[in-house]
Design a protein around this motif. Structure first.
Motif, PDB file in Angstrom:
ATOM      1  N   ARG A   3       0.692  -1.165   0.039  1.00  0.00           N
ATOM      2  CA  ARG A   3       0.075   0.169  -0.074  1.00  0.00           C
ATOM      3  C   ARG A   3       0.732   1.135   0.004  1.00  0.00           C
ATOM      4  NH1 ARG A   3      -1.944  -4.370   1.876  1.00  0.00           N
ATOM      5  NH2 ARG A   3      -4.028  -5.047   1.810  1.00  0.00           N
ATOM      6  N   LEU A   4       1.966   1.167   0.523  1.00  0.00           N
ATOM      7  CA  LEU A   4       3.077   2.214   0.400  1.00  0.00           C
ATOM      8  C   LEU A   4       3.340   2.546  -1.070  1.00  0.00           C
ATOM      9  CD1 LEU A   4       5.218   1.439   3.646  1.00  0.00           C
ATOM     10  CD2 LEU A   4       3.691   3.347   3.453  1.00  0.00           C
ATOM     11  N   ASP A   5       3.647   1.510  -1.477  1.00  0.00           N
ATOM     12  CA  ASP A   5       4.154   1.471  -2.788  1.00  0.00           C
ATOM     13  C   ASP A   5       3.071   2.269  -3.971  1.00  0.00           C
ATOM     14  OD1 ASP A   5       6.721   0.829  -1.978  1.00  0.00           O
ATOM     15  OD2 ASP A   5       6.161  -1.382  -2.536  1.00  0.00           O
ATOM     16  N   LEU A   6       1.810   1.609  -3.757  1.00  0.00           N
ATOM     17  CA  LEU A   6       0.628   2.041  -4.219  1.00  0.00           C
ATOM     18  C   LEU A   6       0.324   3.573  -4.102  1.00  0.00           C
ATOM     19  CD1 LEU A   6      -1.997  -0.717  -3.908  1.00  0.00           C
ATOM     20  CD2 LEU A   6      -0.834  -0.030  -5.984  1.00  0.00           C
ATOM     21  N   ALA A   7       0.644   4.080  -2.977  1.00  0.00           N
ATOM     22  CA  ALA A   7       0.396   5.502  -2.978  1.00  0.00           C
ATOM     23  C   ALA A   7       1.557   6.272  -3.189  1.00  0.00           C
ATOM     24  CB  ALA A   7       0.420   5.841  -0.982  1.00  0.00           C
ATOM     25  N   ALA A   8       2.617   5.633  -3.574  1.00  0.00           N
ATOM     26  CA  ALA A   8       3.777   6.456  -4.241  1.00  0.00           C
ATOM     27  C   ALA A   8       3.888   6.370  -5.837  1.00  0.00           C
ATOM     28  CB  ALA A   8       5.131   5.590  -3.613  1.00  0.00           C
ATOM     29  N   GLY A   9       2.679   5.550  -6.295  1.00  0.00           N
ATOM     30  CA  GLY A   9       2.556   5.644  -7.775  1.00  0.00           C
ATOM     31  C   GLY A   9       3.028   4.411  -8.471  1.00  0.00           C
ATOM     32  N   ARG A  10       3.666   3.449  -7.728  1.00  0.00           N
ATOM     33  CA  ARG A  10       3.956   2.193  -8.551  1.00  0.00           C
ATOM     34  C   ARG A  10       2.879   1.163  -8.971  1.00  0.00           C
ATOM     35  NH1 ARG A  10       8.250  -0.921  -4.947  1.00  0.00           N
ATOM     36  NH2 ARG A  10       8.610  -2.049  -7.341  1.00  0.00           N
ATOM     37  N   ASP A  11       3.174   0.509 -10.081  1.00  0.00           N
ATOM     38  CA  ASP A  11       2.138  -0.056 -10.720  1.00  0.00           C
ATOM     39  C   ASP A  11       2.565  -1.628 -10.764  1.00  0.00           C
ATOM     40  OD1 ASP A  11       4.096  -0.031 -12.746  1.00  0.00           O
ATOM     41  OD2 ASP A  11       2.642   1.155 -14.063  1.00  0.00           O
ATOM     42  N   ARG A  12       3.678  -1.832 -10.440  1.00  0.00           N
ATOM     43  CA  ARG A  12       4.403  -3.287 -10.286  1.00  0.00           C
ATOM     44  C   ARG A  12       5.073  -3.688  -9.068  1.00  0.00           C
ATOM     45  NH1 ARG A  12       2.910  -7.076 -14.334  1.00  0.00           N
ATOM     46  NH2 ARG A  12       3.837  -9.184 -13.952  1.00  0.00           N
ATOM     47  N   MET A  13       4.798  -4.350  -8.200  1.00  0.00           N
ATOM     48  CA  MET A  13       5.591  -4.651  -6.992  1.00  0.00           C
ATOM     49  C   MET A  13       6.052  -5.865  -6.625  1.00  0.00           C
ATOM     50  SD  MET A  13       3.188  -1.780  -6.970  1.00  0.00           S
ATOM     51  CE  MET A  13       2.064  -2.936  -6.407  1.00  0.00           C
ATOM     52  N   THR A  14       7.144  -6.145  -6.221  1.00  0.00           N
ATOM     53  CA  THR A  14       7.834  -7.614  -5.996  1.00  0.00           C
ATOM     54  C   THR A  14       8.152  -7.527  -4.744  1.00  0.00           C
ATOM     55  OG1 THR A  14       8.016  -8.134  -8.192  1.00  0.00           O
ATOM     56  CG2 THR A  14       9.186  -9.488  -6.776  1.00  0.00           C
ATOM     57  N   TYR A  15       7.900  -8.750  -3.930  1.00  0.00           N
ATOM     58  CA  TYR A  15       8.497  -8.507  -2.293  1.00  0.00           C
ATOM     59  C   TYR A  15       9.203  -9.950  -2.183  1.00  0.00           C
ATOM     60  CZ  TYR A  15       5.481  -4.561  -2.367  1.00  0.00           C
ATOM     61  OH  TYR A  15       4.940  -3.247  -2.612  1.00  0.00           O
ATOM     62  N   GLU A  16      10.025 -10.052  -1.401  1.00  0.00           N
ATOM     63  CA  GLU A  16      10.466 -11.287  -0.820  1.00  0.00           C
ATOM     64  C   GLU A  16       9.830 -11.345   0.556  1.00  0.00           C
ATOM     65  OE1 GLU A  16      14.631 -13.047  -2.132  1.00  0.00           O
ATOM     66  OE2 GLU A  16      14.802 -10.705  -1.928  1.00  0.00           O
ATOM     67  N   VAL A  17       9.201 -12.453   0.783  1.00  0.00           N
ATOM     68  CA  VAL A  17       8.474 -12.619   2.054  1.00  0.00           C
ATOM     69  C   VAL A  17       8.946 -13.782   3.017  1.00  0.00           C
ATOM     70  CG1 VAL A  17       5.963 -12.655   3.209  1.00  0.00           C
ATOM     71  CG2 VAL A  17       6.497 -11.297   1.185  1.00  0.00           C
ATOM     72  N   ALA A  18       8.924 -13.679   4.330  1.00  0.00           N
ATOM     73  CA  ALA A  18       9.485 -14.917   4.976  1.00  0.00           C
ATOM     74  C   ALA A  18       8.041 -15.351   5.600  1.00  0.00           C
ATOM     75  CB  ALA A  18      10.173 -14.523   6.252  1.00  0.00           C
ATOM     76  N   GLU A  19       7.877 -16.782   5.164  1.00  0.00           N
ATOM     77  CA  GLU A  19       6.424 -17.425   5.607  1.00  0.00           C
ATOM     78  C   GLU A  19       6.764 -18.821   5.446  1.00  0.00           C
ATOM     79  OE1 GLU A  19       1.869 -17.826   3.298  1.00  0.00           O
ATOM     80  OE2 GLU A  19       3.474 -16.785   2.425  1.00  0.00           O
ATOM     81  N   LYS A  20       6.103 -19.697   6.356  1.00  0.00           N
ATOM     82  CA  LYS A  20       5.998 -20.901   6.483  1.00  0.00           C
ATOM     83  C   LYS A  20       7.342 -21.519   6.426  1.00  0.00           C
ATOM     84  CE  LYS A  20       1.266 -21.352   5.498  1.00  0.00           C
ATOM     85  NZ  LYS A  20       0.245 -21.915   4.291  1.00  0.00           N
ATOM     86  N   GLY A  21       8.348 -21.250   7.100  1.00  0.00           N
ATOM     87  CA  GLY A  21       9.674 -21.600   7.217  1.00  0.00           C
ATOM     88  C   GLY A  21      10.630 -21.637   6.237  1.00  0.00           C
TER      89      GLY A  21
END
Length: 248
Positions: A146-164
């Motif tokens: 949501r921070l990136d959407l507010a900054a005007g970005r239209d494509r976002m990729t994240y690395e996320v720690a999840e399930k080990g």
């Protein structure tokens, strides 16, 4: 019980947060993430539930985000603590607990940024691995989106720690769309979760810019099932989102 398992899987895959920034502050300072409380109606295969999300900020500059799900035979809690560092969110710890009849499941993530490591605890197994720059937990990644959407970005990729382990999440803006809500008709930005071409799951989310990018709705389709979250009340900072008054 299969419906319950799938409900919690859908819900906590992308349960939405409220309250985002309208602009970024100077590096090293907390962005204007207003405290909030948002209530969503959840529905999956005729099973109704309610989701409540909150965000608070302590005097030390740490954000505390929490969400709860209450349904017929399942309850769940998700908590994240994070800070705003060098223009992005940096999580410190994450915890997710699912209670289902006599069963209980838990997931934890601990971030050590001095050593650039993350420690996973999942299914009673603990492991530690290097934490790449920008690594998020499941909760903080949704706020970073949501921070990136507010900054005007239209494509976002994240690395996320999840399930080990560490996973990659990708999102893309599909366009703008006007939608009717309990508070009147509003303009939204529609975002899709980008998945593999052979995936049988589709996830879309609608955000309201004038409500500080408050998530309005989520729809997730898989096979013949549809899971939805729909905002029904919220307070974001000093802004109360209430039903529209009838015109005289």
């Amino acid at each position: 019980m299969n419906i319950v398992l799938r409900l919690q899987k859908h819900f906590f895959a992308w349960l939405l947060l409220a309250a985002l920034v309208s602009h970024a502050h100077a590096e090293g300072k907390a962005p204007p993430l207003p405290v909030y409380r948002a209530v969503y109606e959840a529905n999956y295969s005729g099973m109704n539930g309610e989701a409540v999300e909150t965000l608070s900020l302590d005097h030390g500059g740490t954000y505390h985000a929490a969400q709860t799900l209450s349904a017929v035979v399942v309850s769940a809690e998700e908590h994240s603590q994070f800070r705003y560092v060098d223009g992005s969110l940096r999580p410190d710890r994450y915890r997710y607990t699912l209670s289902m009849l006599i069963k209980k499941r838990e997931q934890r993530e601990e971030f050590d940024w001095k050593r650039n490591q993350v420690t996973h605890t999942y299914k009673k197994e603990t492991s530690t691995e290097p934490a790449p720059a920008g690594l998020q937990d499941r909760f903080s990644s949704r706020i970073q989106l949501r921070l990136d959407l507010a900054a005007g970005r239209d494509r976002m990729t994240y690395e996320v720690a999840e399930k080990g382990r560490i996973k990659t999440y990708e999102f893309a803006v599909e366009g703008e769309e006007e939608r009717d809500t309990f508070a009147g008709r509003v303009k939204t930005v529609r975002v899709v979760r980008v998945r593999e071409p052979d995936s049988d799951r589709e996830t879309r989310m609608w955000f309201v810019p004038k409500w500080q990018w408050l998530p309005l709705r989520l729809e997730q389709k898989e096979d013949d099932s549809v899971f939805t979250l729909q905002l029904k009340e919220a307070r974001v900072g000093d802004q109360v989102i209430a039903p529209a008054k009838p015109k005289p």
